[in-house]
Design a protein around this motif. Structure first.
Motif, PDB file in Angstrom:
ATOM      1  N   SER A  60     -65.063  20.754 -32.908  1.00  0.00           N
ATOM      2  CA  SER A  60     -64.043  21.619 -33.320  1.00  0.00           C
ATOM      3  C   SER A  60     -62.771  20.612 -33.839  1.00  0.00           C
ATOM      4  N   MET A  61     -62.006  21.043 -34.833  1.00  0.00           N
ATOM      5  CA  MET A  61     -60.841  20.251 -35.357  1.00  0.00           C
ATOM      6  C   MET A  61     -59.908  19.938 -34.417  1.00  0.00           C
ATOM      7  N   GLU A  67     -57.460  10.925 -37.085  1.00  0.00           N
ATOM      8  CA  GLU A  67     -58.309  10.743 -38.360  1.00  0.00           C
ATOM      9  C   GLU A  67     -59.079   9.351 -38.146  1.00  0.00           C
TER      10      GLU A  67
END
Length: 483
Positions: A60-61, A67
């Protein structure tokens, strides 16, 4: 934390985010690598009889901490190898230990990981007990052992030719798949898992590695194997440089004890005598710099008590620098004509130059751009207070063109590195001459006397090395001694 500790953290952060090395299109696809890792992990599990992992599915994010480059992939830590914590305490008590013999099995301890030495320790169990109950805790060459309690997260890669042995209760062992570069895994482990262990542990007593359910589901960024190797090599190179810097910090600490209160002065004096940096014949001579001076006063070498390297030259300050003082403005005139203007040159008075070498530009006073009667100081010029109680003590490099007060003197030279000149004006070689030249009730040095003072001129390349060295060393002094 020290400066070096902060630098190490910054390097590791950049490394695991893919910001430390270039991404190369010729590298293998990370998708293929991840498939290989999964196959290799299954093979390891079958070889050593490990059970199949039950890990979470897609990320999940909110699970992903940062990043990563598009060519990288996320995998869970548990997918990268086999993990095994030591046996429960009741399974390995002191009553079970026996003296070492040809038929005993070694018990590796936390100190083997912390001190990175497989030969430490003298706890052994019988071969019979090993075969019956402890075989699943066997540690092999190439395995990573990790300290799991107290001093957490210390890792050691077990070398070849170790004694057959098992891990104890305070250790975890990791057997990585071949497609993960060992050194890349360790730098990620060191940066991420130690912090996680601290945040996951409860209370203020002994800190522990997170439970396996948390540990094995942690995300890890996976670049190509070639990129893993480049990152590890780059980190090693940068850490070596930071280690050198740390030695410098330690040297400064030693200098503090040897020269209490005078460390900056000692560094500046050594720098201005060519003793802080290495001299190179390829630099040429400072005489090349001085050739461009149309009117130059010759300075005899024996006119100074200070020795300088043979390819340096002495110069009169006024020959190599622009030097002049600024304009005085009465307080009433300042309030009526120059306070609150939106445009113009900032007007810098002595009070606007701090003892910390910073300039307060936004002081509410500006001089119109077309006010021709006011003297300007160039951007990158040095302002030095030459009158009053702050004479010789307040000094700063300018970030922009300004107008300035009459108690300040501007120094600017197109022939000198701007910071070399700035540092020279703080060095004992200059400040001692300055102090001996102070006269008057208020106390100050006339511009005429200043212009007659001298400066040692190294070749430009040497000036740059001196500045680089002082830029690195002087900030480290600030936390050690008063300036």
């Amino acid at each position: 934390m020290t400066i070096c500790d902060d630098l190490r953290q910054a390097v590791l952060q950049a490394a695991i985010q893919g910001k430390l090395t270039d991404q190369r299109p010729e590298d293998d696809d990370a998708n293929v690598l991840c498939e290989n890792i999964q196959s290799e992990r299954e093979l390891l599990a079958n070889t050593f009889g490990a059970r199949k992992e039950k890990l979470k599915g897609l990320f999940s994010m909110d699970e992903l901490p940062f990043e990563i480059p598009a060519a990288w992939k996320w995998m869970r830590i548990g997918e990268l190898g086999l993990y095994k914590k030591g046996p429960f305490g009741s399974a390995l008590t002191k009553s079970i230990f026996v003296p070492k013999s040809s038929s005993t099995i070694k018990v590796y301890e936390q100190k083997n990981a912390i001190k990175r030495d497989s030969k430490l320790g003298d706890y052994y169990i019988t071969k019979e007990y090993y075969e019956k109950s402890m075989k699943g805790f066997t540690v092999r060459a190439g395995d990573i052992i990790v300290s799991c309690a107290g001093t957490i997260g210390e890792t050691f890669v077990m070398p070849n030719n170790i004694e057959l042995g098992i891990i104890n209760q305070a250790l975890m062992k990791i057997t990585l798949v071949p497609s993960i570069q060992l050194s890349f895994f360790l730098l990620y482990f060191d940066f991420v898992l130690k912090d996680s262990a601290k945040s996951q542990s409860k209370g203020s007593a002994i800190k522990n590695i997170p439970p396996f359910e948390i540990l094995k589901n942690m995300p890890m960024p996976i670049p190509s194997l070639a990129e893993q190797k480049r990152i590890a090599a780059r980190v090693d190179a940068l850490m070596a440089q930071i280690d050198d810097l740390e030695k410098t910090e330690n040297e400064l600490e030693a200098m503090k004890k040897a020269f209490p209160g005078d460390m900056k002065a000692s560094l500046l004096q050594a720098a201005m005598q060519g003793k802080l940096t290495q001299q190179f014949k390829t630099d040429g001579g400072a005489v090349d710099i001085l050739k461009s001076i149309k009117k130059r006063t010759m300075v005899e070498d024996d006119a100074h008590d200070v020795d300088i390297p043979p390819n340096w030259e002495w110069a009169i300050l006024s020959d190599i620098c622009e030097m002049y003082t600024g304009n005085s403005i009465a307080e009433s005139e300042k309030a009526q004509k120059y306070a609150g203007l939106k445009e113009g040159y900032d007007y810098i008075a002595t009070k606007d130059v701090g003892f910390n070498h910073q300039v307060e530009y936004d002081n509410g006073i500006k001089i119109p751009f077309d006010a021709a009667s006011f003297r300007k100081a160039h951007q990158d010029a040095t302002l030095l207070c030459i009158e009053g109680g702050s004479a010789g003590k307040k000094i700063a490099i300018l970030d922009k063109d300004v107008c300035f007060g009459n108690k300040l003197c501007m120094f600017f030279s197109p022939n000198l590195n701007k910071r070399y000149l700035y540092y020279y004006l703080q060095s004992p070689d200059f400040t001692s001459v300055f102090a001996n030249s102070v006269t008057g009730i208020i106390g100050g040095v006339s511009i005429k006397k200043l212009k007659a003072m001298t400066i040692p001129v190294p070749p430009l390349a040497e000036q740059e090395r001196i500045v680089a060295k002082l830029d690195k060393l002087l900030p480290l002094c600030d936390g050690l001694v008063e300036y």
